[in-house]
Design an enzyme around this catalytic site. Structure first.
Site, mmCIF file in Angstrom:
data_model
loop_
_atom_site.group_PDB
_atom_site.id
_atom_site.type_symbol
_atom_site.label_atom_id
_atom_site.label_comp_id
_atom_site.label_asym_id
_atom_site.label_seq_id
_atom_site.Cartn_x
_atom_site.Cartn_y
_atom_site.Cartn_z
ATOM 1 N N ASP A 121 0.823 -1.212 0.000
ATOM 2 C CA ASP A 121 0.000 0.000 0.000
ATOM 3 C C ASP A 121 0.856 1.261 0.000
ATOM 4 O O ASP A 121 0.410 2.318 -0.468
ATOM 5 C CB ASP A 121 -0.930 0.019 1.211
ATOM 6 C CG ASP A 121 -1.992 -1.073 1.139
ATOM 7 O OD1 ASP A 121 -2.242 -1.566 0.015
ATOM 8 O OD2 ASP A 121 -2.550 -1.441 2.185
ATOM 9 N N GLU A 122 2.062 1.159 0.504
ATOM 10 C CA GLU A 122 2.973 2.307 0.563
ATOM 11 C C GLU A 122 4.087 2.190 -0.473
ATOM 12 O O GLU A 122 5.173 2.741 -0.312
ATOM 13 C CB GLU A 122 3.543 2.434 1.974
ATOM 14 C CG GLU A 122 2.457 2.698 3.016
ATOM 15 C CD GLU A 122 3.002 2.779 4.435
ATOM 16 O OE1 GLU A 122 4.229 2.817 4.597
ATOM 17 O OE2 GLU A 122 2.193 2.806 5.382
#
Length: 425
Positions: free
Chosen positions: A379-380
């Site tokens: 997600d990052e």
């Protein structure tokens, strides 16, 4: 006695005298009034059903009369007249003008299957005529320049010794396989298989998508092949693994000649009968590569790759993914150390998920936080983390972990733009 009307009227294609004797074939003008009258006497829904049935039967008869065109058509443009790329990488495709079959009629396998099979065989035969395109289409990768160079060397030896090119090193227990089977013509005039069969061709149990086998020691688990960090990489790094021992790979050289020399120096069984032949073969390879300006035992590309590795991984070859060292984006370490992950994964060894459900759930309880942390890393934009964990699960060899590793592989390879490896895994 009046004959019943043929549903095709004057346009009936049947020439059978018995059919002509049994049915009348009035022209359209004679049946218009009666058709209109019938239409007013029946509910719209019934009329629609009748017309639909007649249309379907008409289409069925059209299909039965359909014949293949005498020559193949080039699949070069679409309906808008724009050029399109063939799924077979520029090869022509055979298309047949066949009416579309309504779902209500089924697949009509007795009519369609022979045509589809004929088309597939024609496309496959055309693909076999160009080994480079065959490999690209069936194996989803491109070969390094040294791949063709080795085959050229083997063909030269075939002219001198009358031994088949693919068996040049078989006297030493080493056999060319995988994509070399394409060059040897072993895919011609054979039954067409499913796409996955080609992707699994000579792929051993611990071979990750990054590795492709090109030669094996006969009767053993020792195999050499190309190591590609990405599918479009044609640098030609070669590695080896012995599947009988473990999942570990070692990158041994920068071309397939390095792999053969390594085998002749470390794994070939030396006897008084073949010792001289081994020396002669090594000299032939040295002389030939020197003539073709191919450097043996170079370490330049390996040094460059070594700097790009973001983590070791359980297969020991390391992981290379896009990583910005300044912003620290692209990879982050896993939640737990390798030692802890080894310990967790060992609990899945020889575990049958269906029979040992309680043990499986207990082991997953320890593994799940590591998976969750890898998902958060994705997600990052630290996509390499998911791939590292997926590879570690794969290298454990536990079949009950397949469902856990698939999403990690799919996400990781998608994010680093390596869809070919999703198909392979």
């Amino acid at each position: 006695m009046d004959k019943p009307d043929c549903k095709y009227g004057a346009e009936c294609y049947q020439k059978n005298p018995a059919h002509r004797e049994k049915y009348a074939h009035p022209s359209k003008s004679k049946t218009d009034n009666s058709a209109d009258k019938t239409a007013t006497d029946k509910p719209p829904s019934m009329l629609a059903d009748k017309r639909t049935g007649e249309e379907l039967e008409k289409q069925l008869e059209d299909i039965k009369r359909c014949k293949r065109p005498p020559t193949p058509e080039k699949d070069a443009t679409n309906d808008d007249g724009k050029e399109v790329n063939s799924e077979y990488y520029g090869l022509s495709r055979q298309r047949y003008t066949v009416p579309k079959v309504p779902m209500s009629l089924g697949m009509m396998s007795d009519i369609y299957d022979p045509q589809i099979e004929f088309s597939k065989q024609a496309e496959y035969k055309e693909l076999c005529d160009d080994p480079k395109k065959f490999i690209k289409h069936k194996f989803l990768v491109e070969m390094a320049p040294c791949f063709d160079s080795l085959w050229e060397f083997c063909k030269e030896q075939e002219m001198k010794t009358n031994i088949k090119a693919e068996e040049t090193f078989l006297q030493f227990g080493l056999k060319l396989v995988g994509p070399y089977d394409v060059l040897a013509g072993k895919f011609k005039d054979v039954q067409i298989h499913e796409p996955g069969d080609y992707l699994r061709h000579w792929r051993f149990y611990f071979d990750p998508p990054e590795f492709q086998t090109v030669m094996v020691q006969k009767g053993t688990g020792l195999h050499y092949g190309y190591w590609r960090d990405s599918p479009d990489n044609t640098e030609g790094l070669v590695a080896w693994n012995d599947v009988r021992k473990n999942c570990e790979f070692k990158i041994e050289g920068e071309n397939v000649f390095d792999a053969i020399m390594h085998y002749l120096e470390h794994f070939v069984t030396v006897t008084p009968f073949n010792k001289q032949k081994i020396s002669e073969m090594k000299k032939r390879i040295t002389d030939w590569t020197h003539l073709k300006d191919i450097t043996l035992k170079s370490n330049d590309k390996r040094k460059v790759r070594q700097k790009q590795i973001v983590c070791k991984t359980f297969h020991k070859a390391g992981l290379v993914v896009p990583y910005d060292r300044k912003t620290d984006v692209g990879y982050r370490p896993l939640l737990e150390s390798d030692a802890k992950i080894y310990k967790v994964l060992s609990k899945f060894e020889n575990l049958d998920r269906s029979k040992d459900h309680t043990k499986y759930q207990a082991a997953m309880k320890e593994l799940q936080p590591i998976i969750t942390a890898a998902d958060l890393a994705v997600d990052e934009c630290d996509f390499g983390t998911a791939l590292e964990l997926a590879i570690d699960l794969f290298c454990s060899g536990s079949k009950c972990l397949h469902e856990a590793m698939k999403p990690l592989f799919f996400t990781g390879y998608s994010m680093v733009n390596r869809p070919q490896y999703i198909a392979i895994i």
